[in-house]
Scaffold this active site. Structure first.
Site, PDB file in Angstrom:
ATOM      1  N   SER A   1       3.913 -10.011  -1.050  1.00 50.85           N
ATOM      2  CA  SER A   1       4.577  -9.888  -2.347  1.00 50.85           C
ATOM      3  C   SER A   1       5.697 -10.927  -2.454  1.00 50.85           C
ATOM      4  O   SER A   1       6.192 -11.204  -3.552  1.00 50.85           O
ATOM      5  CB  SER A   1       5.146  -8.477  -2.533  1.00 50.85           C
TER       6      SER A   1
ATOM      7  N   ASP B   1       2.156  -9.290   6.648  1.00 54.60           N
ATOM      8  CA  ASP B   1       0.924  -9.326   5.845  1.00 54.60           C
ATOM      9  C   ASP B   1       0.103 -10.566   6.152  1.00 54.60           C
ATOM     10  O   ASP B   1       0.643 -11.672   6.212  1.00 54.60           O
ATOM     11  CB  ASP B   1       1.305  -9.411   4.350  1.00 54.60           C
TER      12      ASP B   1
ATOM     13  N   LYS C   1      -0.725  -6.595   8.749  1.00 58.26           N
ATOM     14  CA  LYS C   1      -1.348  -5.718   7.754  1.00 58.26           C
ATOM     15  C   LYS C   1      -2.399  -6.509   7.008  1.00 58.26           C
ATOM     16  O   LYS C   1      -2.203  -7.696   6.728  1.00 58.26           O
ATOM     17  CB  LYS C   1      -0.303  -5.185   6.769  1.00 58.26           C
TER      18      LYS C   1
ATOM     19  N   GLU D   1      -5.542  -6.057   3.740  1.00 61.68           N
ATOM     20  CA  GLU D   1      -6.011  -5.210   2.649  1.00 61.68           C
ATOM     21  C   GLU D   1      -7.506  -4.949   2.750  1.00 61.68           C
ATOM     22  O   GLU D   1      -8.268  -5.847   3.098  1.00 61.68           O
ATOM     23  CB  GLU D   1      -5.707  -5.871   1.292  1.00 61.68           C
TER      24      GLU D   1
ATOM     25  N   GLU E   1      -1.618   2.349  -2.053  1.00 59.75           N
ATOM     26  CA  GLU E   1      -0.864   1.766  -3.172  1.00 59.75           C
ATOM     27  C   GLU E   1      -1.444   2.212  -4.506  1.00 59.75           C
ATOM     28  O   GLU E   1      -2.661   2.203  -4.707  1.00 59.75           O
ATOM     29  CB  GLU E   1      -0.866   0.230  -3.074  1.00 59.75           C
TER      30      GLU E   1
HETATM   31  O1  KIV Z   1       3.091  -7.255  -0.043  1.00 61.78           O
HETATM   32  C1  KIV Z   1       3.728  -6.203  -0.052  1.00 61.78           C
HETATM   33  O2  KIV Z   1       4.936  -6.191  -0.190  1.00 61.78           O
HETATM   34  C2  KIV Z   1       2.959  -4.972   0.122  1.00 61.78           C
HETATM   35  C3  KIV Z   1       3.514  -3.651  -0.215  1.00 61.78           C
HETATM   36  C4  KIV Z   1       2.867  -2.517   0.451  1.00 61.78           C
HETATM   37  C5  KIV Z   1       4.859  -3.419  -0.602  1.00 61.78           C
HETATM   38  O3  KIV Z   1       1.849  -5.045   0.536  1.00 61.78           O
END
Ligand code: KIV
Length: 275
Positions: A44, A82, A112, A114, A181
């Site tokens: 983000s 991420d 993390k 997706e 989310e």
């Molecule tokens: O990129 C991000 O900030 C997220 C959220 C879960 C806040 O993936």
């Protein structure tokens, strides 16, 4: 106190709520480290810091650079990074190479990515290769161009099974926790009750095992205001007030005042005066 690990977060399932926030920079990491369990260097940052339209433009190099400063400026919370769009979808080998690079170069606690069933083979490969993985299902910002945009998931019961199957697939692949989310509360509650790993909600109700928000959103430093965001302070206002004052003092020469000015040593002053 030692920095919290992905396993520490996993062991909090069903216990006290897990406090998570995003961190992209050293000053924010320093300020929140004491009070959060987990900091996410989220992609983000592309929208919040770089003003991109979505998260798809974010690069691995950007994530690594921001993660290095967050890890360097913190010592207590678990730091998760991420994986940006395009760095893990093509093959499990590419996902491993890029994730291992993030782990090595940033010294973070895990990554993390997706996706649910579609990406579970990759999650399994990464966790079996010693990389802690946090999953992320429901609204997936990296898929907004093909996947229903930013709409809330699970409002119709007919949609539920897909998300439940996604959640179970992520858990079975070895993830230590799962971000939900943009999800209707009953679905988030159902997934939370089925899983043995903690769910971390963002716009997914207090039924989750923990919560995450974008730090700039709660500080009033971003220009978006989804329903699930609570602004705890308006720092943009505070910045404007401070900058107005500074500008006025520069213009009327009351800044810098004596306390902010360097003087010479007294003996040098007298030598220079030639008297
Ligand atoms: O990129 C991000 O900030 C997220 C959220 C879960 C806040 O993936």
């Amino acid at each position: 106190m030692l920095r919290k690990s992905a396993n520490d977060i996993k062991s909090r399932k069903g216990k006290t709520p897990i406090v998570c926030l995003t961190a992209y920079t050293a000053p924010i990491a320093r300020a929140i480290d004491e009070k959060v369990d987990l900091m996410l260097v989220g992609d983000s940052l592309g929208m919040v810091l770089y003003d991109y339209e979505n998260t798809l433009q974010v690069t691995l190099e950007q994530m690594i650079n921001h993660a290095k400063s967050v890890v360097g400026a913190s010592s207590k919370s678990c730091v998760i990074v991420d994986m940006p769009f395009g760095t893990y979808e093509e093959s499990v080998d590419k996902a491993f190479m890029n994730s291992a690079r993030v782990m090595k170069e940033t010294n973070c606690n895990g990554i993390k990515l997706e996706g649910g069933q579609k990406i579970s083979k990759t999650i399994k490969h990464l966790t079996q290769s010693s990389i802690p993985v946090m999953g992320h299902i429901g609204l997936q910002p990296q898929s907004v161009l093909i996947d229903g945009g930013y709409k809330v998931r699970g409002k119709e019961k007919s949609e539920w099974q897909k998300y439940i199957d996604d959640a179970v697939a992520v858990e079975e692949a070895g993830a230590f926790s799962l971000v939900l989310e943009g999800m209707a509360e009953p679905l988030a509650a159902e997934i939370t009750s089925i899983l043995n790993i903690p769910t971390i909600g963002i716009g997914a109700s207090p039924s989750c095992d923990g919560q995450i928000l974008v730090t700039e959103d709660i500080l009033g430093l971003s220009n978006v205001a989804p329903k699930f965001v609570k602004k705890y302070v308006d720092l943009e206002d505070a910045i404007k007030i401070a900058v107005n004052k500074y500008a006025a003092e520069v213009k009327d020469r009351t800044f810098p005042s004596t306390e902010h000015v360097y003087r010479m040593h007294p003996q040098i002053v007298s030598y220079n005066r030639k008297d």
